[in-house]
Scaffold this motif. Structure first.
Motif, short mmCIF file in Angstrom:
data_model
loop_
_atom_site.label_atom_id
_atom_site.label_comp_id
_atom_site.label_asym_id
_atom_site.label_seq_id
_atom_site.Cartn_x
_atom_site.Cartn_y
_atom_site.Cartn_z
N LEU A 151 0.83 -1.20 0.00
CA LEU A 151 0.00 0.00 0.00
C LEU A 151 0.87 1.26 0.00
CD1 LEU A 151 -2.81 1.24 0.07
CD2 LEU A 151 -2.78 1.03 2.56
N THR A 152 1.94 1.23 0.77
CA THR A 152 2.85 2.38 0.80
C THR A 152 3.48 2.62 -0.56
OG1 THR A 152 3.35 2.05 3.15
CG2 THR A 152 4.96 3.28 1.86
N ILE A 153 3.95 1.56 -1.21
CA ILE A 153 4.58 1.69 -2.53
C ILE A 153 3.55 2.14 -3.56
CG2 ILE A 153 5.68 0.40 -4.41
CD1 ILE A 153 7.20 -1.17 -2.26
N LEU A 154 2.33 1.64 -3.46
CA LEU A 154 1.26 2.10 -4.36
C LEU A 154 1.08 3.62 -4.24
CD1 LEU A 154 -1.20 1.86 -6.22
CD2 LEU A 154 -2.56 1.20 -4.21
N ARG A 155 1.04 4.12 -3.03
CA ARG A 155 0.85 5.56 -2.81
C ARG A 155 2.03 6.35 -3.39
NH1 ARG A 155 1.01 7.68 1.62
NH2 ARG A 155 -0.37 9.40 1.11
N TYR A 156 3.24 5.86 -3.19
CA TYR A 156 4.41 6.56 -3.73
C TYR A 156 4.38 6.57 -5.26
CZ TYR A 156 6.66 6.65 0.90
OH TYR A 156 6.96 6.89 2.22
N LEU A 157 4.05 5.43 -5.85
CA LEU A 157 3.97 5.35 -7.32
C LEU A 157 2.89 6.29 -7.84
CD1 LEU A 157 4.26 1.48 -7.79
CD2 LEU A 157 5.94 3.17 -8.57
N VAL A 177 11.58 -2.94 -5.72
CA VAL A 177 10.50 -2.00 -5.99
C VAL A 177 9.82 -2.34 -7.32
CG1 VAL A 177 9.89 0.42 -6.41
CG2 VAL A 177 11.52 -0.17 -4.62
N SER A 178 10.62 -2.69 -8.30
CA SER A 178 10.08 -3.06 -9.60
C SER A 178 9.17 -4.30 -9.47
CB SER A 178 11.22 -3.37 -10.58
OG SER A 178 10.72 -3.72 -11.85
N THR A 179 9.58 -5.25 -8.64
CA THR A 179 8.77 -6.44 -8.40
C THR A 179 7.44 -6.07 -7.74
OG1 THR A 179 10.74 -7.83 -8.17
CG2 THR A 179 8.69 -8.68 -7.21
N TYR A 180 7.52 -5.16 -6.76
CA TYR A 180 6.28 -4.70 -6.10
C TYR A 180 5.35 -4.02 -7.10
CZ TYR A 180 7.35 -5.58 -1.15
OH TYR A 180 7.58 -6.17 0.06
N LYS A 181 5.93 -3.22 -7.99
CA LYS A 181 5.10 -2.53 -8.99
C LYS A 181 4.36 -3.54 -9.87
CE LYS A 181 6.62 1.10 -11.36
NZ LYS A 181 7.31 1.91 -12.41
N THR A 182 5.08 -4.54 -10.35
CA THR A 182 4.47 -5.58 -11.18
C THR A 182 3.36 -6.31 -10.41
OG1 THR A 182 6.56 -5.91 -12.36
CG2 THR A 182 4.93 -7.68 -12.49
N ARG A 183 3.65 -6.60 -9.14
CA ARG A 183 2.67 -7.29 -8.31
C ARG A 183 1.42 -6.44 -8.10
NH1 ARG A 183 5.09 -8.81 -2.71
NH2 ARG A 183 6.58 -9.82 -4.09
N LEU A 184 1.60 -5.14 -7.91
CA LEU A 184 0.47 -4.24 -7.71
C LEU A 184 -0.41 -4.17 -8.96
CD1 LEU A 184 2.25 -1.37 -5.76
CD2 LEU A 184 0.28 -2.68 -4.93
N ILE A 185 0.23 -4.10 -10.13
CA ILE A 185 -0.52 -4.07 -11.39
C ILE A 185 -1.39 -5.32 -11.51
CG2 ILE A 185 -0.27 -4.19 -13.91
CD1 ILE A 185 2.23 -2.40 -13.57
N GLU A 186 -0.82 -6.46 -11.13
CA GLU A 186 -1.56 -7.72 -11.21
C GLU A 186 -2.68 -7.78 -10.17
OE1 GLU A 186 1.46 -10.63 -10.66
OE2 GLU A 186 2.26 -10.45 -12.69
N LYS A 187 -2.36 -7.42 -8.92
CA LYS A 187 -3.34 -7.53 -7.84
C LYS A 187 -4.52 -6.59 -8.00
CE LYS A 187 -0.78 -9.38 -3.89
NZ LYS A 187 -0.48 -9.16 -2.45
N LEU A 188 -4.24 -5.39 -8.56
CA LEU A 188 -5.29 -4.38 -8.67
C LEU A 188 -6.01 -4.43 -10.01
CD1 LEU A 188 -3.46 -1.41 -6.92
CD2 LEU A 188 -5.03 -3.09 -5.92
N GLY A 189 -5.54 -5.31 -10.88
CA GLY A 189 -6.23 -5.51 -12.15
C GLY A 189 -6.19 -4.32 -13.08
N ASN A 191 -4.22 -2.08 -16.23
CA ASN A 191 -3.53 -2.49 -17.45
C ASN A 191 -2.05 -2.13 -17.46
OD1 ASN A 191 -5.92 -3.49 -18.55
ND2 ASN A 191 -6.51 -1.47 -19.31
N ALA A 192 -1.70 -1.05 -16.74
CA ALA A 192 -0.31 -0.60 -16.76
C ALA A 192 -0.05 0.26 -15.53
CB ALA A 192 -0.02 0.20 -18.04
N ALA A 193 1.24 0.52 -15.27
CA ALA A 193 1.62 1.31 -14.10
C ALA A 193 0.98 2.69 -14.10
CB ALA A 193 3.14 1.42 -14.03
N VAL A 194 0.79 3.26 -15.30
CA VAL A 194 0.23 4.60 -15.39
C VAL A 194 -1.18 4.67 -14.80
CG1 VAL A 194 -0.77 4.30 -17.69
CG2 VAL A 194 -0.05 6.59 -16.95
N HIS A 195 -1.88 3.53 -14.77
CA HIS A 195 -3.24 3.50 -14.25
C HIS A 195 -3.29 3.34 -12.73
CE1 HIS A 195 -4.22 2.05 -18.53
NE2 HIS A 195 -4.52 3.33 -18.43
N LEU A 196 -2.14 3.10 -12.11
CA LEU A 196 -2.12 2.99 -10.65
C LEU A 196 -2.53 4.30 -10.00
CD1 LEU A 196 1.16 0.93 -10.07
CD2 LEU A 196 -1.19 0.14 -9.77
#
Length: 206
Positions: A151-157, A177-189, A191-196
């Motif tokens: 959740l913290t990394i999501l907020r920073y991104l 951090v890159s691994t967390y980003k990929t995991r967040l994209i998958e978990k939150l459904g 399409n890409a990091a820009v949509h986080l």
């Protein structure tokens, strides 16, 4: 003599909190504008109450909560933050906080919370029922399943920070951090990091 540690990066907020706590009989105050400063103070001084913001430079309030819970410091924690209690109050409860007050409330709520906590009671707001909108309900469930670090990394991104900046701030490797980003994209459904960011804004995470 009751002692308090005020952890917030805004001096005006710390001053306001100090005035509130003085009305509750606190006589001695320590102040910190970052997680690192707060940890240094807690290692050197015994305090009765920590008033903690969750959003600070150089670290995350949830991380500090976890450190306090895992330690033998005999202090109570009152969270005073701008973040929506719908997504953060329960996490703070699990991490050991005794109270959660949103900064959108007037300072009387903060005083009531401080009074309750020092009497060894908890002080949490009654949360509204989750919207029946299927998307909002499912997104709330997805957020609840994220770890505090995710959740913290999501907020920073969502705030536009680079992987490198997040890695330095959280003392992680760039690859982690890159691994967390990929995991967040998958978990939150998404399409890409820009949509986080869209996801975070829509759910009042930033």
């Amino acid at each position: 003599m009751k002692k308090a540690l005020l952890v917030d990066d805004h001096p005006v907020i710390r001053a306001a909190v100090r005035l509130v706590l003085e009305r509750e009989g606190f006589k001695h105050f320590y102040e910190a504008s970052s997680v690192g400063e707060a940890l240094s103070i807690l290692r050197e001084h015994a305090v009765d109450l920590v008033v903690l913001d969750l959003v600070m430079p150089g670290g995350d309030g949830l991380e500090l909560l976890g450190r306090i819970k895992a330690s033998d410091w005999l202090c109570l924690v009152l969270v005073f933050t701008s973040l929506d209690p719908l997504f953060f109050q329960e996490r703070c409860m699990r991490a050991g906080a005794m109270a959660y007050v949103a900064k959108t409330n007037d300072l009387n709520q903060l005083q009531k919370a401080a009074h309750a906590v020092m009497a060894n009671y908890t002080f949490f707001v009654r949360l509204p029922s989750v919207s029946q909108d299927p998307r909002q309900r499912s997104e709330k469930e997805m957020i609840d399943k994220l770890s505090n670090r995710e959740l913290t990394i999501l907020r920073y991104l969502a705030q536009g920070m680079s992987n490198k900046a997040i890695a330095e701030l959280m003392h992680l490797s760039h690859k982690t951090v890159s691994t967390y980003k990929t995991r967040l994209i998958e978990k939150l459904g998404v399409n890409a990091a820009v949509h986080l960011r869209d996801f975070a804004v829509r759910n009042h995470l930033i």
